[in-house]
Write a protein that holds these residues in place. Structure first.
Motif, PDB file in Angstrom:
ATOM      1  N   ALA A 114      14.730  23.481  11.768  1.00 48.99           N
ATOM      2  CA  ALA A 114      15.564  23.780  10.993  1.00 48.99           C
ATOM      3  C   ALA A 114      16.699  22.558  10.559  1.00 48.99           C
ATOM      4  N   ARG A 115      17.053  22.064  12.246  1.00 52.83           N
ATOM      5  CA  ARG A 115      18.074  21.024  11.192  1.00 52.83           C
ATOM      6  C   ARG A 115      17.506  19.673  10.716  1.00 52.83           C
ATOM      7  N   ASP A 116      16.197  19.812  10.569  1.00 52.70           N
ATOM      8  CA  ASP A 116      16.198  19.000   9.233  1.00 52.70           C
ATOM      9  C   ASP A 116      15.742  18.850   7.770  1.00 52.70           C
ATOM     10  N   LEU A 117      15.657  20.850   8.040  1.00 51.94           N
ATOM     11  CA  LEU A 117      15.332  21.024   7.021  1.00 51.94           C
ATOM     12  C   LEU A 117      16.846  21.122   5.992  1.00 51.94           C
ATOM     13  N   PHE A 118      17.132  21.067   7.557  1.00 49.19           N
ATOM     14  CA  PHE A 118      19.253  21.293   6.528  1.00 49.19           C
ATOM     15  C   PHE A 118      19.445  19.922   6.307  1.00 49.19           C
ATOM     16  N   LEU A 119      19.169  18.930   6.956  1.00 49.40           N
ATOM     17  CA  LEU A 119      19.536  17.613   6.884  1.00 49.40           C
ATOM     18  C   LEU A 119      19.532  16.893   5.372  1.00 49.40           C
ATOM     19  N   TRP A 120      17.687  17.828   4.561  1.00 46.25           N
ATOM     20  CA  TRP A 120      17.006  17.419   3.519  1.00 46.25           C
ATOM     21  C   TRP A 120      18.301  17.717   2.399  1.00 46.25           C
ATOM     22  N   VAL A 121      18.315  19.144   2.626  1.00 45.03           N
ATOM     23  CA  VAL A 121      19.061  19.809   1.850  1.00 45.03           C
ATOM     24  C   VAL A 121      20.963  19.092   1.614  1.00 45.03           C
ATOM     25  N   GLN A 122      20.998  18.306   2.207  1.00 46.27           N
ATOM     26  CA  GLN A 122      22.511  18.487   2.546  1.00 46.27           C
ATOM     27  C   GLN A 122      22.255  17.309   1.876  1.00 46.27           C
ATOM     28  N   HIS A 123      21.079  16.212   1.798  1.00 42.79           N
ATOM     29  CA  HIS A 123      21.309  15.075   1.618  1.00 42.79           C
ATOM     30  C   HIS A 123      21.532  15.056   0.214  1.00 42.79           C
ATOM     31  N   PHE A 124      20.776  15.296  -0.783  1.00 37.49           N
ATOM     32  CA  PHE A 124      20.669  15.378  -1.713  1.00 37.49           C
ATOM     33  C   PHE A 124      22.555  15.448  -2.887  1.00 37.49           C
ATOM     34  N   LYS A 125      23.282  15.247  -2.609  1.00 33.47           N
ATOM     35  CA  LYS A 125      25.151  15.341  -3.060  1.00 33.47           C
ATOM     36  C   LYS A 125      25.286  15.205  -1.522  1.00 33.47           C
ATOM     37  N   ARG A 126      25.260  15.025  -0.364  1.00 32.82           N
ATOM     38  CA  ARG A 126      26.327  14.479   0.456  1.00 32.82           C
ATOM     39  C   ARG A 126      25.057  13.283   0.810  1.00 32.82           C
ATOM     40  N   PRO A 127      24.399  12.515   0.921  1.00 33.05           N
ATOM     41  CA  PRO A 127      23.824  12.205   2.113  1.00 33.05           C
ATOM     42  C   PRO A 127      24.283  11.372   3.337  1.00 33.05           C
ATOM     43  N   GLU A 128      25.376  10.718   2.828  1.00 35.93           N
ATOM     44  CA  GLU A 128      26.336   9.956   3.792  1.00 35.93           C
ATOM     45  C   GLU A 128      26.747  11.639   5.098  1.00 35.93           C
ATOM     46  N   ILE A 145      21.124   5.602  -0.616  1.00 35.85           N
ATOM     47  CA  ILE A 145      21.081   6.153   1.118  1.00 35.85           C
ATOM     48  C   ILE A 145      19.379   6.323   0.889  1.00 35.85           C
ATOM     49  N   VAL A 146      18.958   6.360   1.311  1.00 41.04           N
ATOM     50  CA  VAL A 146      17.245   6.503   1.294  1.00 41.04           C
ATOM     51  C   VAL A 146      16.982   6.876   2.865  1.00 41.04           C
ATOM     52  N   PHE A 147      16.249   7.684   2.823  1.00 35.30           N
ATOM     53  CA  PHE A 147      16.172   8.873   4.474  1.00 35.30           C
ATOM     54  C   PHE A 147      14.674   8.457   4.510  1.00 35.30           C
ATOM     55  N   VAL A 148      14.178   8.248   5.816  1.00 34.64           N
ATOM     56  CA  VAL A 148      13.071   8.068   5.974  1.00 34.64           C
ATOM     57  C   VAL A 148      12.438   8.800   6.927  1.00 34.64           C
ATOM     58  N   ARG A 149      11.316   9.608   6.164  1.00 35.35           N
ATOM     59  CA  ARG A 149      10.415  11.334   7.409  1.00 35.35           C
ATOM     60  C   ARG A 149       8.890  10.352   7.634  1.00 35.35           C
ATOM     61  N   ASP A 150       8.597   9.449   8.173  1.00 42.03           N
ATOM     62  CA  ASP A 150       8.174   8.992   8.530  1.00 42.03           C
ATOM     63  C   ASP A 150       7.812   8.767   9.383  1.00 42.03           C
ATOM     64  N   ARG A 151       6.609   9.666  11.078  1.00 43.14           N
ATOM     65  CA  ARG A 151       6.789   9.981  12.050  1.00 43.14           C
ATOM     66  C   ARG A 151       6.064   8.673  12.538  1.00 43.14           C
ATOM     67  N   ARG A 152       6.228   7.475  12.142  1.00 47.00           N
ATOM     68  CA  ARG A 152       7.036   6.370  12.887  1.00 47.00           C
ATOM     69  C   ARG A 152       7.918   5.511  12.983  1.00 47.00           C
TER      70      ARG A 152
END
Length: 283
Positions: A170-184, A226-233
């Motif tokens: 749930a947290r990661d989904l919210f952060l993903w939606v938020q990052h499109f306009k408010r990545p910071e 600002i790039v978000f890295v969602r690689d499990r590594r």
């Protein structure tokens, strides 16, 4: 199946006096072998009274697998426990910042960093071996000013694996939606790295209690994405500091309640935020 962090957890949360000398010695040797005279990246570990966590963090750092040259340095935020001694035993260069706050500690690290890129490292967090290499490969892409990754929490007897998984989804989904306009707003300091030259043009804020990394990310937007890295590594693992003694469900409810206030804000870009009164450092 064993987790990559299992062996580090054997000392995580234990006082330094209980850490086997072999772990201390081998960590020091590996850290020394990693230090480059011409680092591409500076990995900066900040700590304040982290005696029970710092050695585990350094142990994990000593086993990174990165094809790029790095340096590893520390900042002791004038700790009152054995944090400084752990830095000494590790052999890495470290500096003491006498003004207390993450902002001051991060700023101190940036002042001493020699790498082209700067990695935030929280001493109560463990990072997987490929974290730095994968993050650096994103930072090296044209038009990127900074990167942020995801994180998880240590499983324990107080938090079910299923509950933890659902909470993080749930947290990661919210952060993903938020990052499109408010990545910071989706940047978290424990998994944050950026171009150090840009960072030096945008000093860390030291007048706020929390949010210094989000503020830095906001300022870095003018230099690149600002790039978000969602690689499990790149998925670090940490303690429950931001959740505290709450249950995951209660923490989730509280987060939802807070975020729902003015939720439409996440659909509009901004380059300015007003500080909340309770987040300002009182002189």
């Amino acid at each position: 199946m064993n987790n990559w962090y299992d062996k580090y957890m054997t000392i995580y949360g234990r006082p330094f006096s209980e850490v086997p000398q072999q772990v201390i010695d081998e960590t020091r040797q590996r850290l020394a072998s990693l230090q480059s005279p011409e680092p591409l990246a500076s990995i900066v570990v900040i700590a304040y009274n982290e005696e029970t966590h710092l050695q585990a963090c350094l142990w994990a750092l000593s086993e990174i697998q990165c094809k790029y040259p790095v340096e590893i340095i520390g900042v002791d935020n004038d700790s009152k426990d054995r944090t400084a001694e752990i830095y000494q035993q590790s052999g890495i260069p470290y500096y003491t910042e006498y003004q207390h706050s993450c902002g001051y500690a991060r700023r101190c690290g940036l002042q001493h960093a020699r790498g082209r890129f700067y990695f935030d490292v929280d001493s109560d967090t463990l990072y997987p071996p490929k974290y730095y290499e994968v993050m650096l490969e994103q930072l090296l892409k044209p038009g990127v000013s900074c990167v942020s990754a995801t994180w998880t929490y240590f499983p324990d007897e107080n938090h079910s694996k299923l509950g933890l998984r659902l909470f993080e989804m749930a947290r990661d989904l919210f952060l993903w939606v938020q990052h499109f306009k408010r990545p910071e707003l989706s940047v978290r300091g424990l998994v944050f790295a950026y171009n150090a030259d840009y960072g030096r043009k945008e000093p860390y804020r030291v007048d706020i209690i929390r949010g210094e990394d989000g503020s830095m990310a906001l300022n870095l937007k003018k230099y690149g994405r600002i790039v978000f890295v969602r690689d499990r590594r790149c998925r670090a693992i940490t303690g429950y500091g931001t959740i505290g003694n709450q249950s995951l469900w209660q923490s989730f409810v509280d987060h939802v309640r807070i975020q729902m206030k003015g939720i439409t804000r996440i659909f509009h870009k901004t380059d300015h935020y007003d500080d909340e009164e309770d987040n300002l450092v009182k002189n």
